[in-house]
Design a protein around this motif. Structure first.
Motif, PDB file in Angstrom:
ATOM      1  N   ASN A  15       0.823  -1.191   0.028  1.00  0.00           N
ATOM      2  CA  ASN A  15      -0.055  -0.018  -0.049  1.00  0.00           C
ATOM      3  C   ASN A  15       0.961   1.213   0.065  1.00  0.00           C
ATOM      4  O   ASN A  15       0.635   2.167  -0.599  1.00  0.00           O
ATOM      5  CB  ASN A  15      -1.063  -0.032   1.022  1.00  0.00           C
ATOM      6  N   VAL A  16       1.859   1.257   0.622  1.00  0.00           N
ATOM      7  CA  VAL A  16       2.986   2.510   0.727  1.00  0.00           C
ATOM      8  C   VAL A  16       3.417   2.583  -0.770  1.00  0.00           C
ATOM      9  O   VAL A  16       3.534   3.926  -1.019  1.00  0.00           O
ATOM     10  CB  VAL A  16       3.844   2.170   1.768  1.00  0.00           C
ATOM     11  N   VAL A  17       3.879   1.560  -1.137  1.00  0.00           N
ATOM     12  CA  VAL A  17       4.433   1.601  -2.591  1.00  0.00           C
ATOM     13  C   VAL A  17       3.526   2.068  -3.767  1.00  0.00           C
ATOM     14  O   VAL A  17       3.873   2.845  -4.560  1.00  0.00           O
ATOM     15  CB  VAL A  17       5.083   0.451  -3.207  1.00  0.00           C
ATOM     16  N   ARG A  18       2.081   1.941  -3.454  1.00  0.00           N
ATOM     17  CA  ARG A  18       1.064   2.326  -4.501  1.00  0.00           C
ATOM     18  C   ARG A  18       0.719   3.713  -4.124  1.00  0.00           C
ATOM     19  O   ARG A  18       0.161   4.273  -5.007  1.00  0.00           O
ATOM     20  CB  ARG A  18       0.018   1.348  -4.323  1.00  0.00           C
ATOM     21  N   ASP A  19       1.220   4.160  -3.152  1.00  0.00           N
ATOM     22  CA  ASP A  19       0.712   5.560  -2.914  1.00  0.00           C
ATOM     23  C   ASP A  19       1.400   6.575  -3.946  1.00  0.00           C
ATOM     24  O   ASP A  19       2.735   6.276  -4.069  1.00  0.00           O
ATOM     25  CB  ASP A  19       1.321   6.093  -1.589  1.00  0.00           C
ATOM     26  N   GLU A  20       0.574   7.529  -4.214  1.00  0.00           N
ATOM     27  CA  GLU A  20       0.875   8.397  -5.297  1.00  0.00           C
ATOM     28  C   GLU A  20       2.069   9.445  -4.930  1.00  0.00           C
ATOM     29  O   GLU A  20       3.253   9.609  -5.680  1.00  0.00           O
ATOM     30  CB  GLU A  20      -0.090   9.374  -5.748  1.00  0.00           C
ATOM     31  N   LYS A  21       2.326  10.002  -3.581  1.00  0.00           N
ATOM     32  CA  LYS A  21       3.360  10.817  -3.315  1.00  0.00           C
ATOM     33  C   LYS A  21       4.758   9.758  -3.158  1.00  0.00           C
ATOM     34  O   LYS A  21       5.669  10.611  -3.485  1.00  0.00           O
ATOM     35  CB  LYS A  21       2.906  11.148  -1.909  1.00  0.00           C
ATOM     36  N   VAL A  22       4.657   8.933  -2.811  1.00  0.00           N
ATOM     37  CA  VAL A  22       5.762   7.888  -2.613  1.00  0.00           C
ATOM     38  C   VAL A  22       6.204   7.699  -4.242  1.00  0.00           C
ATOM     39  O   VAL A  22       7.489   7.693  -3.969  1.00  0.00           O
ATOM     40  CB  VAL A  22       5.456   6.345  -1.862  1.00  0.00           C
ATOM     41  N   GLN A  23       5.357   7.223  -4.924  1.00  0.00           N
ATOM     42  CA  GLN A  23       5.709   7.051  -6.245  1.00  0.00           C
ATOM     43  C   GLN A  23       6.404   8.278  -6.837  1.00  0.00           C
ATOM     44  O   GLN A  23       7.264   8.462  -7.565  1.00  0.00           O
ATOM     45  CB  GLN A  23       4.550   6.727  -7.154  1.00  0.00           C
ATOM     46  N   GLU A  24       5.910   9.670  -6.677  1.00  0.00           N
ATOM     47  CA  GLU A  24       6.391  10.655  -7.179  1.00  0.00           C
ATOM     48  C   GLU A  24       7.817  10.960  -6.530  1.00  0.00           C
ATOM     49  O   GLU A  24       8.859  11.538  -7.322  1.00  0.00           O
ATOM     50  CB  GLU A  24       5.456  11.944  -6.861  1.00  0.00           C
ATOM     51  N   LEU A  25       7.967  10.704  -5.376  1.00  0.00           N
ATOM     52  CA  LEU A  25       9.229  10.838  -4.668  1.00  0.00           C
ATOM     53  C   LEU A  25      10.276   9.952  -5.445  1.00  0.00           C
ATOM     54  O   LEU A  25      11.445  10.433  -5.383  1.00  0.00           O
ATOM     55  CB  LEU A  25       9.275  10.484  -3.172  1.00  0.00           C
ATOM     56  N   PHE A  26       9.983   8.689  -5.538  1.00  0.00           N
ATOM     57  CA  PHE A  26      11.033   7.835  -6.109  1.00  0.00           C
ATOM     58  C   PHE A  26      11.210   8.230  -7.666  1.00  0.00           C
ATOM     59  O   PHE A  26      12.202   8.341  -8.006  1.00  0.00           O
ATOM     60  CB  PHE A  26      10.397   6.459  -6.247  1.00  0.00           C
ATOM     61  N   LYS A  27      10.179   8.815  -8.453  1.00  0.00           N
ATOM     62  CA  LYS A  27      10.364   9.281  -9.655  1.00  0.00           C
ATOM     63  C   LYS A  27      11.263  10.424  -9.693  1.00  0.00           C
ATOM     64  O   LYS A  27      12.381  10.545 -10.524  1.00  0.00           O
ATOM     65  CB  LYS A  27       9.154   9.971 -10.276  1.00  0.00           C
ATOM     66  N   MET A  28      11.191  11.269  -8.645  1.00  0.00           N
ATOM     67  CA  MET A  28      12.241  12.516  -8.590  1.00  0.00           C
ATOM     68  C   MET A  28      13.644  12.158  -8.370  1.00  0.00           C
ATOM     69  O   MET A  28      14.596  12.405  -8.751  1.00  0.00           O
ATOM     70  CB  MET A  28      11.570  13.646  -7.614  1.00  0.00           C
ATOM     71  N   ALA A  29      13.670  11.279  -7.415  1.00  0.00           N
ATOM     72  CA  ALA A  29      14.960  10.636  -6.998  1.00  0.00           C
ATOM     73  C   ALA A  29      15.696   9.698  -8.163  1.00  0.00           C
ATOM     74  O   ALA A  29      16.871  10.175  -8.330  1.00  0.00           O
ATOM     75  CB  ALA A  29      14.828   9.750  -5.844  1.00  0.00           C
ATOM     76  N   HIS A  30      14.906   9.099  -8.942  1.00  0.00           N
ATOM     77  CA  HIS A  30      15.324   8.495 -10.139  1.00  0.00           C
ATOM     78  C   HIS A  30      15.945   9.517 -11.040  1.00  0.00           C
ATOM     79  O   HIS A  30      16.901   9.216 -11.656  1.00  0.00           O
ATOM     80  CB  HIS A  30      14.384   7.487 -10.749  1.00  0.00           C
ATOM     81  N   GLN A  31      15.049  10.324 -11.468  1.00  0.00           N
ATOM     82  CA  GLN A  31      15.564  11.219 -12.432  1.00  0.00           C
ATOM     83  C   GLN A  31      16.729  12.240 -12.000  1.00  0.00           C
ATOM     84  O   GLN A  31      17.534  12.663 -12.613  1.00  0.00           O
ATOM     85  CB  GLN A  31      14.451  12.304 -12.706  1.00  0.00           C
ATOM     86  N   GLY A  32      16.709  12.447 -10.783  1.00  0.00           N
ATOM     87  CA  GLY A  32      18.139  13.330 -10.352  1.00  0.00           C
ATOM     88  C   GLY A  32      19.269  12.411 -10.311  1.00  0.00           C
ATOM     89  O   GLY A  32      20.456  12.836 -10.596  1.00  0.00           O
ATOM     90  N   ALA A  33      19.054  11.104  -9.915  1.00  0.00           N
ATOM     91  CA  ALA A  33      20.103  10.257 -10.254  1.00  0.00           C
ATOM     92  C   ALA A  33      20.773  10.061 -11.683  1.00  0.00           C
ATOM     93  O   ALA A  33      22.016   9.872 -11.960  1.00  0.00           O
ATOM     94  CB  ALA A  33      19.861   8.785  -9.597  1.00  0.00           C
ATOM     95  N   LYS A  34      19.797   9.967 -12.530  1.00  0.00           N
ATOM     96  CA  LYS A  34      20.054   9.854 -13.901  1.00  0.00           C
ATOM     97  C   LYS A  34      20.823  11.331 -14.324  1.00  0.00           C
ATOM     98  O   LYS A  34      21.681  11.221 -15.382  1.00  0.00           O
ATOM     99  CB  LYS A  34      18.611   9.580 -14.847  1.00  0.00           C
TER     100      LYS A  34
END
Length: 50
Positions: A15-34
């Motif tokens: 349920n935590v992984v499916r949360d929109e805010k958590v997904q947005e946070l991971f997306k931002m971190a992934h884009q920053g790392a790239k």
């Protein structure tokens, strides 16, 4: 650990992984790392040869 506890923890984690805010946070971190080149493989000359 009891099976019921394990199932509850798995459900909570899912349920935590499916949360929109958590997904947005991971997306931002992934884009920053790239952007910083953290996720890029090392150049050919810097790879360890066996």
């Amino acid at each position: 650990m009891k099976v019921g506890t394990f199932v509850k923890l798995g459900s909570l984690a899912f349920n935590v992984v499916r949360d929109e805010k958590v997904q947005e946070l991971f997306k931002m971190a992934h884009q920053g790392a790239k952007r910083r080149g953290i996720l890029q493989p090392p150049p050919y000359g810097q790879r360890g040869r066996k």
